[in-house]
Design an enzyme around this catalytic site. Structure first.
Site, PDB file in Angstrom:
ATOM      1  N   GLY A  88      21.551   1.295  88.812  1.00 15.18           N
ATOM      2  CA  GLY A  88      21.650   0.239  87.806  1.00 15.18           C
ATOM      3  C   GLY A  88      20.467   0.233  86.861  1.00 15.18           C
ATOM      4  N   LEU A  89      19.941   1.420  86.551  1.00 20.54           N
ATOM      5  CA  LEU A  89      18.742   1.531  85.709  1.00 20.54           C
ATOM      6  C   LEU A  89      19.064   1.849  84.244  1.00 20.54           C
ATOM      7  CD1 LEU A  89      16.419   3.497  88.184  1.00 20.54           C
ATOM      8  CD2 LEU A  89      16.373   1.036  87.678  1.00 20.54           C
ATOM      9  N   GLY A  90      20.310   1.629  83.834  1.00 18.16           N
ATOM     10  CA  GLY A  90      20.627   1.781  82.412  1.00 18.16           C
ATOM     11  C   GLY A  90      20.909   3.200  81.974  1.00 18.16           C
ATOM     12  N   SER A  91      21.603   3.962  82.825  1.00 20.41           N
ATOM     13  CA  SER A  91      21.848   5.368  82.497  1.00 20.41           C
ATOM     14  C   SER A  91      22.758   5.532  81.282  1.00 20.41           C
ATOM     15  CB  SER A  91      22.435   6.104  83.704  1.00 20.41           C
ATOM     16  OG  SER A  91      23.665   5.537  84.103  1.00 20.41           O
ATOM     17  N   SER A  92      23.696   4.608  81.088  1.00 23.28           N
ATOM     18  CA  SER A  92      24.604   4.723  79.936  1.00 23.28           C
ATOM     19  C   SER A  92      23.841   4.586  78.621  1.00 23.28           C
ATOM     20  CB  SER A  92      25.692   3.653  80.016  1.00 23.28           C
ATOM     21  OG  SER A  92      26.460   3.802  81.181  1.00 23.28           O
ATOM     22  N   ALA A  93      22.944   3.616  78.556  1.00 20.69           N
ATOM     23  CA  ALA A  93      22.139   3.427  77.348  1.00 20.69           C
ATOM     24  C   ALA A  93      21.199   4.609  77.131  1.00 20.69           C
ATOM     25  CB  ALA A  93      21.341   2.128  77.446  1.00 20.69           C
ATOM     26  N   ALA A  94      20.590   5.091  78.220  1.00 19.71           N
ATOM     27  CA  ALA A  94      19.672   6.226  78.097  1.00 19.71           C
ATOM     28  C   ALA A  94      20.411   7.471  77.606  1.00 19.71           C
ATOM     29  CB  ALA A  94      18.994   6.503  79.441  1.00 19.71           C
ATOM     30  N   ASP A 135      19.396  -2.955  76.842  1.00 23.02           N
ATOM     31  CA  ASP A 135      19.170  -1.675  77.522  1.00 23.02           C
ATOM     32  C   ASP A 135      18.971  -0.536  76.519  1.00 23.02           C
ATOM     33  OD1 ASP A 135      21.799  -1.960  76.710  1.00 23.02           O
ATOM     34  OD2 ASP A 135      22.691  -1.225  78.568  1.00 23.02           O
TER      35      ASP A 135
END
Length: 301
Positions: A88-94, A135
């Site tokens: 849940g560390l924001g992989s989609s935004a990254a 994010d």
């Protein structure tokens, strides 16, 4: 071949309220997602993303990026490598931000951070139907940010340190359904839920001031207050609460869930003298303490 990486994120304060335009505090983390991109001559856009499920975000970033910047190409080969896992560390935004930045660098397009943010948010909304953008902002600017007014205000907060421990619950959060559940509760009890959001918004402002002064005792108390409101919204769980209780009993100045709730991570504010005790306590109740550093650098080649 162009290679660009973008950081993941941790929400510090302001979950759920941020969806409705209230402010939040978010920090970038030093686990990153890397995108490598080169032109090809086969007319195809191929995406190799063995460690993530973010190909939709990469593909949409290419579609919107090429349209926005007037890019014509004869094919692209893209590969991603992620350190973010399923925490849940924001992989989609990254993935979105790194892809857009790589595309801009590859085709020599000069874009500002604000342009990158706005286009990145458009990509996320196009793929998942909504997204407040905090994010995306964390992946673009990095550091620790005060995010308000739906992204009109994005203020970096200069910090020498941010003494956080992060523990994964072992349960993947279902962000889309949790956001929908809070929306349903807001529809059923509009005044009550709006009061909670307003209170969270006020807390974020107070926490921002404490953060700027690096007054950890005050910031920890605001984290605890924020967690009480998240309980009221119904997004905490027994497991997350056991982590929070363990961290607090071990001497953490504050602890709360980070993100949509239901699972994913708990963050605990622990100064150096209490860090090991807090880590041990989180591990004893089943937490996977993640080795990561907050306040990390934003997207870069």
């Amino acid at each position: 071949m162009i290679t660009v990486s973008a950081p993941g994120k941790l929400m510090l304060m302001g979950e759920h309220a941020v969806v409705y335009g209230y402010p939040c505090l978010v920090t970038a983390v030093d686990r990153r997602l890397t995108v490598s991109m080169e032109e090809a001559a086969d007319g195809e856009v191929t995406i190799d993303a063995p460690e993530s499920n973010n190909t939709r975000f990469v593909a949409e970033a290419i579609t919107l990026g090429t349209a926005a910047w007037g890019i014509n190409h004869h094919g692209l080969h893209i590969a991603t490598k992620s350190e973010l896992g399923n925490y849940g560390l924001g992989s989609s935004a990254a993935a979105t931000v790194a892809t857009l930045k790589a595309l801009a660098v590859l085709f020599q397009k000069e874009i500002s951070d604000r342009e990158l943010f706005e286009l990145g948010r458009r990509v996320v909304v196009a793929v998942q139907g909504n997204g407040s953008g905090f994010d995306v902002a964390a992946s673009v600017w990095g550091g620790t940010l005060y995010f308000a007014d739906g992204g009109k205000t994005i203020q970096p907060i200069e910090l020498e340190e941010l003494p956080l421990l992060v523990a994964y619950s072992g349960v993947k959060a279902d962000t889309v359904n949790l956001v929908a559940a809070v929306a349903q509760k807001r529809k059923q009890y509009p005044e009550r839920v709006e009061r909670v959001f307003e209170s969270i918004g006020k807390l974020v402002l107070q926490a921002k001031e404490a953060l700027m002064k690096q007054d950890w005792e005050r910031f920890g108390k605001y984290m605890d207050f924020n967690q009480e409101y998240l309980r009221d919204l119904g997004v905490s769980t027994q497991k997350l609460e056991s982590f929070i209780s363990a961290a607090k009993h071990a001497g953490a100045l504050g602890a709360k869930l980070s993100g949509a709730g239901g699972g994913d991570c708990v963050i605990a504010l622990a100064t150096k003298d209490k860090k090991q005790e807090t880590r041990n306590a989180l591990e004893e109740v089943g937490g996977e303490v993640l080795e990561l550093v907050p306040n990390a650098e934003g997207v870069h080649p």
